[in-house]
Each structure stands twice: as structure tokens, then as C-alpha cells.
Design an enzyme around this catalytic site. Sequence first.
Site, mmCIF file in Angstrom:
data_model
loop_
_atom_site.group_PDB
_atom_site.id
_atom_site.type_symbol
_atom_site.label_atom_id
_atom_site.label_comp_id
_atom_site.label_asym_id
_atom_site.label_seq_id
_atom_site.Cartn_x
_atom_site.Cartn_y
_atom_site.Cartn_z
ATOM 1 N N SER A 67 0.955 -1.149 0.054
ATOM 2 C CA SER A 67 0.230 0.029 -0.068
ATOM 3 C C SER A 67 0.811 1.302 0.075
ATOM 4 O O SER A 67 0.677 2.172 -0.575
ATOM 5 C CB SER A 67 -1.023 -0.028 1.124
ATOM 6 N N ASP B 251 -3.044 7.168 10.000
ATOM 7 C CA ASP B 251 -2.959 5.900 10.919
ATOM 8 C C ASP B 251 -1.604 5.302 11.381
ATOM 9 O O ASP B 251 -1.681 4.397 11.916
ATOM 10 C CB ASP B 251 -3.687 4.987 9.664
ATOM 11 N N HIS C 74 0.763 5.365 6.929
ATOM 12 C CA HIS C 74 1.009 5.762 5.708
ATOM 13 C C HIS C 74 1.313 7.065 5.845
ATOM 14 O O HIS C 74 0.876 7.896 6.396
ATOM 15 C CB HIS C 74 -0.427 5.668 4.908
#
Length: 718
Positions: A94, A270, A273
Site C-alpha cells: 500500500s 493511521d 501511511h
Amino acid sequence: MAALAYNLGKREINHYFSVRSAKVLALVAVLLLAACHLASRRYRGNDSCEYLLSSGRFLGGKVWQPHSCMMHKYKMSEAKNCLVDKHIAFIGDSRIRQLFYSFVKILNPQFKEEGNKHENIPFEDKTSSVKVDFLWHPEVNGSMKQCIKVWTEDSVAKPHVIVAGAATWSIKIHNGSDEALSQYKMNITSIAPLLEKLAKTSDVYWVLQDPVYEDLLSENRKMITNEKIEAYNEAAVSILNSSTRNSKSNVKLFSVSKLIAQETIMESLDGLHLPESSRETSAMILMNVYCNKVVKPVDGSCCQPRPPLTLIQKLAACFFTLSIIGYLTFYVIHRNAHRKNKPCTDLESGEEKKNIINTPVSSLEILLQSFCKLGLIMAYFYMCDRANLFMKENKFYTHSSFFIPIIYILVLGVFYNENTKEPKVLNREQTDEWKGWMQLVILIYHISGASTFLPVYMHVRVLVAAYLFQTGYGHFSYFWIKGDFGIHRVCQGAFEKIFSLWPLSKCFELKGNVYEWWFRWRLDRYVVFHGMLFAFIYLALQRRQILSEGKGEPLFSNKISNFLLFISVVSFLTYSIWASSCKNKAECNELHPSVSVVQIVAFILIRNIPGYARSVYSSFFAWFGKISLELFICQYHIWLAADTRGVLVLIPGNPTLNIIVSTFIFVCVAHEISQITTDLAQILIPKDNPSLFRRLACTVAFFCGLLILSSIQDQSRL
């Protein structure tokens, strides 16, 4: 007594430290700094791409500064031109997907971050045939290996750029176990040879893992600690660097994102990221690494190879080398002659006999000495501006970086003051003073990056225009031509054609683009006419004996002087308030040509109506005013970088000390160039017309020959 003590102290200082000793100190500093930078380049390597990928710092306001070089901010059109017909592949988790999105948004700012996160995401720009793919492979395992292995086959089209990286999923799924780390090492060991093979034909980057903000991590991510991430990064670096025997790995490690994340991860939503501004910086770094060598932007010195020496540069080097050899030869001959004619002691009387022969210094020796000095200065110019020996960094504006130096030079300017020789309106000392403080303000404006601060920009424009009022006839004729040529905007197309012709296009490197010329003309298009009108009024008042220009006398009668002073102060303050409240740069530029004359005339009256103000001047500002042209020209090559977009870095890691040292050298060089041009002018421009025309013809022929040789070289490159 205080004045006497001051003058005695100044003489004492001048006895030990003069302009000459300052220049010697500057020369020693240049030699030492050049040696240090050369040694550093040899020890740390000369590849600015490695610096861009691995080191840097935030200047403030999320502005990233790579170590030793400048990073260009690519626009959409530039990025498309660079990546035309290219295929870029991002493969990983991600975090790599985030980097993919930021990279694509440089090409298409409207691209949306949507769709299934755990699948491949394609992007294609049909106008430039650019393909950018994200391939979802969150772990370094057999699946990622198979994807990379396919690209190594000869029959498969390989991406031009491959950006890969993964680790956090392995830590999360296996709960941070040591077995997972061992498996990661085995998998990356098997993938490393494949990446190395791809790196022979493509650009391959392995992205090291960014740190996390552990306090913000959700419960199912608590096992992703910075300690674990560092262990995975160490494994990747060790294996990829040792993937080839007896040679350096071609796989580039993208480790700079770690430094960026260390400063910005606390802004993460979070804890895992990066915020959008940080990943945009990483994407722009990738764009600079690949595109700078293609686009070659002026303000993007990272990853740009040193330009090859041109024919003109080689000829200039030969010319200055011969001048140095010739001067040294004359110096040795002159010294030997001086020794032979040295007074000898009379043994009977014990006194020295006087010289019978006094060897004069010939014009040829002075000429060679001037070219010798100029050659050394040009070598320094080349080292700073073309050789990539010294570092270059982007500018970053703060109010303190502009206003503190302004206040400092203002205090110095007020402290060093003397009486004028002739208290006339705009006397020579006053105009030198005016040129001096104007030039110093412009230099501070450039070095601090104050162009981003609109009110400062407007005031500097006024100062530049003010200078044009009191220049000599040479400047006057130039700006008269400039204004006459540009009376109507419809002439712009004609001038584009004129400046496209040789040799004008070669002399000014305009390539048919006259935007800069047009922009400057529009800002100051009325200044010549204002200056002519002011000069006419002044001469008319002088002939009618209305002006009183005696020492200490007001310029007009007391009533008129007080009235004009009041109007001037009000006008000056009114214009300053307007300039400070101007909404945008375009609006200010449109009104500036018509209204700037108000503040300029107001300043002239304030400075010259009171007799005491007209009778003194700042010797500090006047000293700089005498070398204002040299300061203006030299700043682009040995003080700033990339056409004022950056700053030359002689001493890395200490911006304040760097500015002090580079400014000291810069001022010494400008002063020496001023003296050299004075010496050359006395030799090359004789008083008798026949000799003047002959030397002028030789000079024109010389430069025409250089232009022809340069044009021939340009044609040979095509």
C-alpha cells in the site's frame, strides 16, 4: 576627539587589512574550498543522483532540499515530454501504491484514488503514450519473483522504470516473528539477481521502508515497530548491495523517503501511511532522478551530468593560459632587470648609490597582467557555474532572511557617512550611494528568495526603476532605444523575428523568445520619458537660478521647500501603502509603470531639498555603488545558482557561514573585475581616433570569429 579617534582607528585597521589583503584572503579561501570539495567528491563520489536518493533536509514549509544539488518541480507538460512512450511499473504494497498515485498525479492532477486497493491499477496517458502501472504484491515472495522474472525474458517488453518495495505485510501477517525475517532474506536474495539483470536495461529502484508512528497504529498493526522495519531495511540493503561480485550494484536504493517520513510521519492519519505532501515529495524525487538528464531544467542540478567543454571555452582557456605564461615571463625579466639595477653600497662612504636606470612597466605587461587576473577569475566562474565542483541548493524565503540583512546594511550605511565634494542635486557621491543601496537591496532580494513576497517585489521594482533615472548617457541611449522600439505591442512579433536572426540569437541565446525582454520593457516603459522630463525641468530651474545648491542651503525657499517636502513624504508613504496592499503580482505590474514615478520623484526631493541631506552621503553605499554593475553580473555566476533560482554552497551544513564566506569572495571578485576593466579600458581605448577605430575593428573581428566558431560547433552537434 571622537571623530579623531575614529579616523585614527580606521587608518590603523587599513594598515593591517586593506582591499588588497582582503583579495589575497579571498584567493586563499577559494583554493582551500576547491581542494576540500574536490577531496569530498573523490571520497564520497561525484554522483548527485545518489545524494538525491539518499540524503537531504526540510528547509521549512515542507520544502525538501537534497544534499548538494537542486530539485526541479515538474509541471504536467514537462513530465509528459520526458516520459513520452515510456512504461513505468510500481510493484509492492500500500505504501508503494501511495507513491504510484502521487507519481501519476504529476502527469494527471485529476486522477482519482479509487477502486479496489488490493489489486492492480493501470494508468495511461494517450496524448504522450505514457503507461504507469501499479502491481499489487504486498510481500517479497514467489508471486513478486514470478512477476519480475517475466520481465527478464527477452521476448517480453520491459518497463523503462521499475519501483519496488515491501515489508510491512510480512511483519503484520507473521506477527513480527524472526522466521518471517529469515524468509524475507531468502526471498529477496532470490529476487536480487533478477533485479540486477533488469537494471542493465531499465532503471530499477528498491524503496526502503519508512518508519511508522507507533502511537497511532491500530491494534492489528501494533507488531509493525520501527525496530522491525529497521531490521528488514538492513537485510534489503545488505543483500542488494552484494548482489553483484566485484562491482557496484545497478539497483538504486530509494532511501530518502525514510528521512522524509521521520519528519512527517506524526502527521499520518493511521501511523503507517505518509501524509500526502510527503509522498508528493518522494514522487517528485523519482521524477527528478529520471527526467533531469532528459529535460535538463535550469533549476534541477541533481542527476545532470557536467556539460562538455565547448570550443569557445577551450579557446578561452588557451588564451588565458598563454596570458598567464606571458605575464610570468615578463615578471621574471622585469625582476632580473630590477636586481641588476639595485643600488649597491659604496664601500668607502657606506652609502647606497642611486639607481641610474628605472625600468618602466610596459603597456603589454599591464595587459597581460590584467588578462592573467581575469583568467583566474574566469576559472573560478567556471568552477562555480559549470563544473559542478561546488554545491547548489534551492532558496527558501523567510521574513528574517530578508529583513535582518536589510536592517544590518542600513545601520552600516548610516554609520559610514562623509561630506560630499559638491552639494548639487544628484551629485556623483549621491548617485553612487543610490546605486549602492539599490544594488545591495536587490542582492538581498535575490539571495533570500523574496520574489515570493509580493510587497517586497514591488518595492524592489521601484528601486530598479529609480536607478534608471540617474544613469549616464550610455545607459540613457540603451533605454531610449528600448522604449522607442516597444511603443506598440504589435511590434512584439517583429522583434521575435529580429532576435531569431544570427548573430543576435547567438549573442543573447534568445532562440526567438523575447518574453523576458518584453516583460522588462513593460515594467519600465515610461522611465526614459520620465527621466528626460525631470532633467529638462532641473536644467530650466538651474538656468533661471531658482535652485540654491550651496552647502547646507535648502534647494528652494523655505516655504516652497517645506511644502514640497510635505508632499513628497505623503506621496512616498501613500505609494508604500499601496504597494504593500496590492492583491496580486499581475495587477501590480500593470500599474507600476505609471505610478512608480511618484515614489521616485518623492525620494529625489526628500534626499535633495534639505541642504544637510544633500551635503552628506554614505561612503559605505557609495563604495558598493562604484562596483554595482560588476556585482549585478557576478551574482549570477559565483553567488547564486541556476539564474538566481538557487544558492551557491561553498560551506555545506552551515547556511549562515556559507553566505558570509561566499559573499566575501563575491564582493572581492567584483571589485577586482572593476579594476581590471579600468586598466584594460586605458590600454584598449586610446584617445586618438585612428588607434581607437583600429582597436575597435580588431575587437569586433575577434568576437565575430568566436561567434562563427561557436555556430560551427553547434552545427556539428546536430
